[in-house]
Design a protein around this motif. Structure first.
Motif, PDB file in Angstrom:
ATOM      1  N   PRO A 119       0.823  -1.211   0.000  1.00 46.60           N
ATOM      2  CA  PRO A 119       0.000   0.000   0.000  1.00 46.60           C
ATOM      3  C   PRO A 119       0.863   1.270   0.000  1.00 46.60           C
ATOM      4  CG  PRO A 119      -0.507  -1.433   1.896  1.00 46.60           C
ATOM      5  CD  PRO A 119       0.757  -1.933   1.280  1.00 46.60           C
ATOM      6  N   GLU A 120       0.280   2.348  -0.483  1.00 42.86           N
ATOM      7  CA  GLU A 120       0.939   3.658  -0.475  1.00 42.86           C
ATOM      8  C   GLU A 120      -0.051   4.645   0.144  1.00 42.86           C
ATOM      9  OE1 GLU A 120       1.574   5.823  -4.268  1.00 42.86           O
ATOM     10  OE2 GLU A 120       3.693   5.843  -3.736  1.00 42.86           O
ATOM     11  N   PRO A 121       0.016   4.825   1.464  1.00 46.67           N
ATOM     12  CA  PRO A 121      -0.982   5.685   2.121  1.00 46.67           C
ATOM     13  C   PRO A 121      -0.898   7.140   1.638  1.00 46.67           C
ATOM     14  CG  PRO A 121       0.309   4.424   3.731  1.00 46.67           C
ATOM     15  CD  PRO A 121       0.983   4.261   2.412  1.00 46.67           C
ATOM     16  N   GLU A 122      -1.936   7.891   1.883  1.00 51.39           N
ATOM     17  CA  GLU A 122      -2.013   9.318   1.545  1.00 51.39           C
ATOM     18  C   GLU A 122      -0.788  10.060   2.097  1.00 51.39           C
ATOM     19  OE1 GLU A 122      -5.495  10.948   0.773  1.00 51.39           O
ATOM     20  OE2 GLU A 122      -4.116  12.543   0.104  1.00 51.39           O
ATOM     21  N   GLY A 123      -0.146  10.848   1.237  1.00 51.14           N
ATOM     22  CA  GLY A 123       1.032  11.611   1.677  1.00 51.14           C
ATOM     23  C   GLY A 123       2.341  10.839   1.525  1.00 51.14           C
ATOM     24  N   PHE A 124       2.236   9.528   1.281  1.00 53.86           N
ATOM     25  CA  PHE A 124       3.423   8.695   1.081  1.00 53.86           C
ATOM     26  C   PHE A 124       3.674   8.593  -0.426  1.00 53.86           C
ATOM     27  CE2 PHE A 124       4.192   6.479   5.249  1.00 53.86           C
ATOM     28  CZ  PHE A 124       3.249   7.189   5.965  1.00 53.86           C
ATOM     29  N   TYR A 125       4.924   8.730  -0.828  1.00 57.08           N
ATOM     30  CA  TYR A 125       5.259   8.678  -2.251  1.00 57.08           C
ATOM     31  C   TYR A 125       6.476   7.785  -2.408  1.00 57.08           C
ATOM     32  CZ  TYR A 125       6.401  10.365  -6.973  1.00 57.08           C
ATOM     33  OH  TYR A 125       6.679  10.452  -8.308  1.00 57.08           O
ATOM     34  N   SER A 126       6.245   6.589  -2.982  1.00 53.80           N
ATOM     35  CA  SER A 126       7.317   5.606  -3.140  1.00 53.80           C
ATOM     36  C   SER A 126       7.921   5.711  -4.532  1.00 53.80           C
ATOM     37  CB  SER A 126       6.758   4.200  -2.929  1.00 53.80           C
ATOM     38  OG  SER A 126       7.721   3.233  -3.303  1.00 53.80           O
ATOM     39  N   ASN A 127       9.232   5.497  -4.630  1.00 54.43           N
ATOM     40  CA  ASN A 127       9.864   5.429  -5.956  1.00 54.43           C
ATOM     41  C   ASN A 127       9.501   4.113  -6.655  1.00 54.43           C
ATOM     42  OD1 ASN A 127      11.445   3.432  -4.791  1.00 54.43           O
ATOM     43  ND2 ASN A 127      13.344   4.595  -4.852  1.00 54.43           N
ATOM     44  N   ARG A 128       8.781   3.230  -5.932  1.00 56.84           N
ATOM     45  CA  ARG A 128       8.410   1.904  -6.438  1.00 56.84           C
ATOM     46  C   ARG A 128       9.613   1.201  -7.046  1.00 56.84           C
ATOM     47  NH1 ARG A 128       3.749   0.048  -4.044  1.00 56.84           N
ATOM     48  NH2 ARG A 128       2.106   1.608  -4.156  1.00 56.84           N
TER      49      ARG A 128
END
Ligand SMILES: *Cc1c(COP(=O)(O)O)cnc(C)c1O
Length: 383
Positions: free
Chosen positions: A284-293
């Motif tokens: 998951p990528e919660p609100e405000g979280f930004y992953s480079n994946r």
């Protein structure tokens, strides 16, 4: 025929084309040394991108973690609290210092260090009068996903413990717009061959404290005192990055935003094809979280899908498509079994059912079609 298909890797190096220009400069100036203009420029590029004041380019991510522990005074019999769901390089340097890791399990929302367990571990030590043995917390941002840094930094400051961010997999990720690696007292990056950008091998130590990075540079170049002869009052290391390799890093930093974009597009590709499939889920990528994946991973529920992930891995391997189970948690590793662990069972369950999929920024449409076709032998995708 099949064996002739080119191999699709989980994550392979992806050059920008400018790297050789900077390497040529190193040759032209004869800066073939573990210091030089490419190192300086690479360090500035990282500092700007990660929004930290000071950076030291080093020989690996592991060396960076090791120096971070040395800087924080971690010694024999001390304790370091560390995410259990990680690669062994997050933990080995704790052992180099003769200290003891204490493993903290993941929460399900980011798969990273559970703040509740972290607090529990610290509170128990406080009550037992052993808090002064805890010298650092190492938080890992797994597969590029930010850990819950707001909660973790608040707990760490309540108990007065410095935080090292292991952002080896997370260059380009952000939490509420703030780059990872800039939250803790110290942050580390890795530029190993499989990471989002690479110098073939390398790492960096990040901090807003000038004193830490100055000391790191001193320790990384054999701890030479200021004297006309070679004089040493402390134990040093040979951990600096080569000026030749930093040329690779300079070329790679020019395209980091494109690389993040591509990795995130890979995630969307997988998310799209699996969205109708019951029993398959993603990090998951919660609100405000930004992953480079950095890596896209899927969790396959074998009861719902009827598919065992190791069988899937094997079949994809026959198509010359590389996949891999998620990191095996450190508390389950034979070499680390003897250490304390605070567990929820989250990382073990993810390990049991998870698979990392090809996620390189150099995958093209043809590669993706090939992957989708191979996966469709197992899953009935709706087009
Ligand atoms: C790759 C990695 C490291 C180690 O980096 P090296 O440059 O290979 O030494 C540390 N921690 C994590 C989470 C990693 O993925």
């Amino acid at each position: 025929m099949k064996s002739k298909k080119t191999r699709l890797y989980i994550s392979s190096p992806h050059m920008s084309g400018d790297e050789q220009k900077y390497i040529q400069e190193a040759f032209d100036q004869n800066w073939i040394a573990p210091l030089g203009p490419n190192v300086d420029a690479f360090e500035s590029a990282i500092a700007g991108y990660c929004n930290v004041n000071h950076v030291a380019a080093l020989s690996s991510g592991t060396a960076s973690i090791h120096l971070a522990l040395v800087l924080l005074g971690v010694q024999k019999e001390d304790e370091v609290l560390v995410s259990t769901f990680t690669f062994s390089a997050s933990v080995n340097p704790i052992i180099y210092q003769g200290a003891k890791p204490v493993f903290i399990d993941s929460e399900p929302e980011t798969w990273n260090m559970d703040p509740i367990l972290l607090k529990q571990a610290l509170e128990e030590r406080k009550l037992n009068g052993k808090l002064q043995k805890v010298k650092a917390i190492i938080v890992v941002h797994l597969y590029g996903m930010p850990a819950k840094m707001d909660e973790i930094m608040e707990i760490a400051s309540t108990y007065g413990i410095p935080v090292i961010e292991d952002a080896a997999e997370a260059l380009g990720s952000q939490l509420n717009g703030k780059p990872l690696g800039s939250f803790g007292e110290l942050g580390i990056l890795s530029f190993n061959g499989n990471k989002i950008i690479t110098t073939s091998g390398g790492g960096a130590l990040l901090s807003n404290e000038k004193a830490y990075i100055e000391k790191a540079r001193f320790l990384a170049t054999q701890a030479r005192d200021q004297a006309p002869h070679y004089q040493h009052s402390e134990i040093g290391y040979n951990y600096r990055m080569s000026n030749v390799l930093a040329g690779l890093g300079r070329g790679q930093m020019e395209v980091i935003d494109e690389r993040v974009k591509k990795r995130r597009e890979n995630f969307v590709f997988y998310w799209d094809i699996f969205k109708g499939i019951k029993g398959v889920s993603f990090q998951p990528e919660p609100e405000g979280f930004y992953s480079n994946r950095w890596l896209t991973t899927i969790i396959i529920n074998p009861e719902v899908t009827g598919i065992q992930r190791l069988i899937l891995q094997q079949k994809l391997e026959e198509e010359n498509i590389e996949t891999r189970p998620l990191w095996k948690p450190m508390h389950l590793q034979p070499v680390f079994k003897c250490y304390d662990a605070y567990l929820t069972g989250v990382s073990e369950a993810l390990f049991n059912n998870g698979l990392c999929l090809p996620s390189g920024s150099n995958l093209d449409k043809e590669d993706r079609d090939r992957i989708k076709k191979a996966l469709s032998m197992f899953f009935s995708f709706i087009d």
